[in-house]
Design a protein around this motif. Structure first.
Motif, mmCIF file in Angstrom:
data_model
loop_
_atom_site.group_PDB
_atom_site.id
_atom_site.type_symbol
_atom_site.label_atom_id
_atom_site.label_comp_id
_atom_site.label_asym_id
_atom_site.label_seq_id
_atom_site.Cartn_x
_atom_site.Cartn_y
_atom_site.Cartn_z
ATOM 1 N N LEU A 240 0.828 -1.205 0.000
ATOM 2 C CA LEU A 240 0.000 0.000 0.000
ATOM 3 C C LEU A 240 0.864 1.257 0.000
ATOM 4 O O LEU A 240 0.614 2.194 -0.766
ATOM 5 C CB LEU A 240 -0.930 -0.004 1.219
ATOM 6 C CG LEU A 240 -1.785 1.254 1.403
ATOM 7 C CD1 LEU A 240 -2.758 1.432 0.249
ATOM 8 C CD2 LEU A 240 -2.535 1.194 2.734
ATOM 9 N N PHE A 241 1.883 1.281 0.856
ATOM 10 C CA PHE A 241 2.690 2.492 0.983
ATOM 11 C C PHE A 241 3.849 2.514 -0.015
ATOM 12 O O PHE A 241 4.182 3.570 -0.555
ATOM 13 C CB PHE A 241 3.211 2.613 2.422
ATOM 14 C CG PHE A 241 2.103 2.714 3.423
ATOM 15 C CD1 PHE A 241 1.390 3.887 3.567
ATOM 16 C CD2 PHE A 241 1.731 1.614 4.189
ATOM 17 C CE1 PHE A 241 0.339 3.981 4.481
ATOM 18 C CE2 PHE A 241 0.689 1.693 5.098
ATOM 19 C CZ PHE A 241 -0.005 2.883 5.245
ATOM 20 N N SER A 242 4.434 1.348 -0.319
ATOM 21 C CA SER A 242 5.546 1.333 -1.270
ATOM 22 C C SER A 242 5.087 1.631 -2.687
ATOM 23 O O SER A 242 5.897 2.027 -3.537
ATOM 24 C CB SER A 242 6.257 -0.029 -1.231
ATOM 25 O OG SER A 242 5.377 -1.080 -1.599
ATOM 26 N N ALA A 243 3.779 1.510 -2.989
ATOM 27 C CA ALA A 243 3.271 1.811 -4.325
ATOM 28 C C ALA A 243 3.391 3.286 -4.683
ATOM 29 O O ALA A 243 3.234 3.650 -5.851
ATOM 30 C CB ALA A 243 1.800 1.382 -4.433
ATOM 31 N N ALA A 244 3.659 4.139 -3.703
ATOM 32 C CA ALA A 244 3.798 5.564 -3.993
ATOM 33 C C ALA A 244 4.881 5.827 -5.030
ATOM 34 O O ALA A 244 4.747 6.720 -5.877
ATOM 35 C CB ALA A 244 4.110 6.329 -2.704
ATOM 36 N N VAL A 245 5.950 5.054 -4.987
ATOM 37 C CA VAL A 245 7.046 5.265 -5.952
ATOM 38 C C VAL A 245 6.572 4.960 -7.364
ATOM 39 O O VAL A 245 6.883 5.693 -8.314
ATOM 40 C CB VAL A 245 8.255 4.394 -5.568
ATOM 41 C CG1 VAL A 245 9.322 4.438 -6.668
ATOM 42 C CG2 VAL A 245 8.841 4.882 -4.251
ATOM 43 N N TRP A 246 5.789 3.868 -7.542
ATOM 44 C CA TRP A 246 5.321 3.521 -8.879
ATOM 45 C C TRP A 246 4.399 4.596 -9.435
ATOM 46 O O TRP A 246 4.442 4.914 -10.630
ATOM 47 C CB TRP A 246 4.583 2.183 -8.845
ATOM 48 C CG TRP A 246 5.461 1.054 -8.421
ATOM 49 C CD1 TRP A 246 5.407 0.365 -7.255
ATOM 50 C CD2 TRP A 246 6.557 0.509 -9.152
ATOM 51 N NE1 TRP A 246 6.387 -0.584 -7.202
ATOM 52 C CE2 TRP A 246 7.116 -0.512 -8.369
ATOM 53 C CE3 TRP A 246 7.118 0.793 -10.393
ATOM 54 C CZ2 TRP A 246 8.200 -1.252 -8.776
ATOM 55 C CZ3 TRP A 246 8.207 0.035 -10.806
ATOM 56 C CH2 TRP A 246 8.730 -0.963 -10.007
ATOM 57 N N GLY A 247 3.568 5.185 -8.586
ATOM 58 C CA GLY A 247 2.646 6.185 -9.071
ATOM 59 C C GLY A 247 3.281 7.525 -9.369
ATOM 60 O O GLY A 247 2.795 8.277 -10.223
ATOM 61 N N LEU A 248 4.380 7.850 -8.675
ATOM 62 C CA LEU A 248 4.937 9.195 -8.767
ATOM 63 C C LEU A 248 6.285 9.267 -9.469
ATOM 64 O O LEU A 248 6.796 10.372 -9.694
ATOM 65 C CB LEU A 248 5.081 9.784 -7.350
ATOM 66 C CG LEU A 248 3.766 10.041 -6.607
ATOM 67 C CD1 LEU A 248 4.039 10.421 -5.156
ATOM 68 C CD2 LEU A 248 2.963 11.130 -7.299
ATOM 69 N N LEU A 249 6.881 8.115 -9.803
ATOM 70 C CA LEU A 249 8.236 8.156 -10.350
ATOM 71 C C LEU A 249 8.357 8.972 -11.642
ATOM 72 O O LEU A 249 9.323 9.733 -11.790
ATOM 73 C CB LEU A 249 8.763 6.735 -10.565
ATOM 74 C CG LEU A 249 10.261 6.642 -10.869
ATOM 75 C CD1 LEU A 249 11.087 7.230 -9.731
ATOM 76 C CD2 LEU A 249 10.669 5.196 -11.121
ATOM 77 N N PRO A 250 7.419 8.875 -12.611
ATOM 78 C CA PRO A 250 7.578 9.717 -13.805
ATOM 79 C C PRO A 250 7.630 11.209 -13.476
ATOM 80 O O PRO A 250 8.466 11.949 -14.017
ATOM 81 C CB PRO A 250 6.343 9.370 -14.645
ATOM 82 C CG PRO A 250 5.942 8.009 -14.190
ATOM 83 C CD PRO A 250 6.257 7.972 -12.727
ATOM 84 N N LEU A 251 6.765 11.668 -12.581
ATOM 85 C CA LEU A 251 6.783 13.080 -12.195
ATOM 86 C C LEU A 251 7.998 13.415 -11.348
ATOM 87 O O LEU A 251 8.552 14.519 -11.443
ATOM 88 C CB LEU A 251 5.506 13.429 -11.432
ATOM 89 C CG LEU A 251 4.237 13.513 -12.272
ATOM 90 C CD1 LEU A 251 3.035 13.751 -11.376
ATOM 91 C CD2 LEU A 251 4.350 14.619 -13.308
#
Length: 536
Positions: A240-251
């Motif tokens: 749940l929390f580690s998914a933040a990198v996948w969602g925000l890495l392009p930006l």
């Protein structure tokens, strides 16, 4: 005489030819999928650069697992897995080609990109549980844990190569080139599956399960399996929390670091290479940490990595954060995946793995979308920092949920745990089958009142055994006039489902039933009977 060097422990499952062929083909398809994800994420920054829309690309690729994993797992358990896998790859191939054509023609908008990303994710969702359950068919049991770990290494090797290849393909020929490469990679896997000569399963006397009843049986198994529930809970809090990198890495790469698509691909490549290196180190680490400890420290490591990324404005510390992120990801992901596979017997393995994947892919989609929303309102650094802090708190909170398998000690010299009931009367045999209606099963025990507490504790595990084997309900009653008399009752959906119960039980299940039966007092074993529901 030539010197033969021993094969590294991580590569031992590759001794088996069929596993080796399918592993290499799956590696190619995983590379293609990461090329696809890189192209889709970068294309969205041009079509609609809003943080929420960019994060929805990852959510669209993972959400199908949440929606389709359980029916996919049930289908993979009840039909030929080879045919099922070929169909899933053919769907992904068709959707990837359609995405490439629409992108090249300039006909694709942001919502169209999300729709086709979802469609490709649907094909992957159908593939995941079937492939995971197939591993047990391709290697002997002594190589199973190594094969599961090697699948994780292959996935992360693809993650190291795919994004970098995708970044260069985008820079050279546009996002459509990434989508064409994905289609070609899945064609390789289709060819390998067509060439695989899977042994024909012998046709048993019990009919194959139907989709809906198979799904219900899978849910009952997981709900009654403490090891599966613990693996799912630990996976949900981790992803749940580690998914933040996948969602925000392009930006993060484009805005916070001010770099281009090549850097985006290379950042993902750094993370993937780190995961591969950590995968080779895991066998030695497992000798020092149990599975629960491995997941805990990997959770702390990934939160530290997200904290480093939140504070980074230069590529060097960002690369360090991605190194730590990749190593922590493979350590937790492969350990949790192996725990889920080892906790499920063969008859329900694809369904159990599907429910496990449904859970963590669902929270990954949620975590990615939430990170995008927080990033859009408060900025990318704050979103990553919040994920790091909350993830560390969650890791501590669930540390007590153990995922280490504990074998049940067999009961010595115990009577038969489930005595054979009388054969059905010939007059009723015509009513027995898939459409018989519910069957009530009864076992009567005579227990010394001084052994009441021990019997109650044993029956708690018996309850889980019955539910894992297919029981729809379970009850235990004590005679108020004769406290030594006990009646265990459970129901199954049909006579056919009753016949499946014994085949579904593991040695651990039989040991648990034997421990309860060993407390029965009297010369005769516990009395068993079966009753057919004749009133709708």
């Amino acid at each position: 005489m030539p010197l033969r060097l021993p094969m590294p422990r991580a590569f031992l499952p590759l001794r088996h030819a069929v596993f080796r062929t399918l592993w290499l083909a799956t590696l190619a398809s995983n590379i293609g999928m990461w090329v696809q994800n890189t192209g889709a994420g970068w294309l969205m920054t041009s079509l609609d650069p809003a943080p929420l829309m960019v994060s929805l690309v990852q959510a669209a690729s993972m959400l199908p697992v949440f929606l389709l994993a359980l029916p996919a797992g049930a289908l993979a358990d009840i039909i030929d897995r080879r045919v099922f896998l070929i169909g899933a790859q053919a769907w992904v191939l068709a959707m990837a080609l359609l995405l490439a054509v629409l992108t090249a023609s300039g006909s694709l908008g942001p919502w169209g990109l999300l729709a086709l990303t979802f469609a490709i994710g649907a094909g992957s969702a159908m593939n995941f549980p079937a492939w995971a359950a197939t591993t047990n068919e391709l290697v002997p049991r002594e190589d199973l844990v190594g094969a599961i770990a090697l699948n994780g290494i292959g996935f992360n090797l693809a993650r190291a190569l795919g994004p970098a290849l995708g970044g260069f393909a985008i820079a050279a020929a546009g996002p459509q080139a990434a989508f064409v490469l994905n289609a070609a990679a899945f064609l390789v896997l289709i060819v390998a599956l067509v060439l695989w000569r899977r042994p024909v399963e012998p046709r048993g006397r019990i009919p194959k399960e139907h989709l809906v009843s198979a799904m219900r049986a899978g849910l009952r198994f997981v709900s009654a399996s403490p090891a599966m529930r613990a693996a799912i809970l630990r996976a949900c809090t981790f992803f749940l929390f580690s998914a933040a990198v996948w969602g925000l890495l392009p930006l993060f790469v484009r805005q916070q670091l001010g770099l281009g698509p090549q850097a985006f691909g290379l950042m993902l490549g750094v993370m993937g290479l780190s995961a591969v290196a950590a995968g080779f180190a895991l066998p030695s680490l497992r000798g020092r940490l149990d599975r629960s400890g491995m997941v805990f420290w990997a959770s702390i490591g990934i939160c530290a990595a997200m904290g480093i990324l939140a504070a980074s404005t230069h590529w060097a510390p960002a690369a360090l954060g991605m190194l730590l992120y990749g190593a922590s990801w493979i350590a937790a992901g492969s350990t949790l995946g192996a725990s889920a596979q080892l906790a499920a017997p063969g008859w329900v393995r694809a369904r159990a793995i599907a429910i496990y994947q449904l859970s963590f892919f669902g929270v990954m989609a949620l975590g990615s979308a939430l990170a995008g929303w927080v990033g859009g309102r408060f900025g990318v650094p704050l979103a990553l920092g919040a994920a790091a802090g909350l993830g560390a708190v969650a890791a501590v909170a669930v540390r007590g949920w153990r995922i280490d398998s504990v074998a049940l000690a067999p009961a010595a010299a115990a009577p038969a745990p489930a005595p054979e009931p009388e054969a059905p009367d010939p007059a009723l045999r015509a009513l027995l089958g898939e459409h018989s209606g519910r069957v009530l099963e009864v076992v009567r025990y005579c227990i010394d009142p001084t052994a009441r507490d021990a019997f109650m504790a044993a029956m708690q595990e018996v309850r889980r055994v019955r539910l894992r084997s297919g029981a729809a309900t379970w009850r235990l009653y004590e005679d108020v006039a004769h406290p030594e008399r006990w009646v265990e009752l459970w129901t199954v959906e049909s006579w056919t489902e009753h016949l499946r119960e014994e085949a579904r039980r593991t040695d651990w299940d039989r040991a648990a039933l034997a421990r309860a039966a060993a407390l029965h007092r009297g010369e005769e074993p516990p009395e068993a009977a079966r009753f057919l529901n004749v009133v709708p």
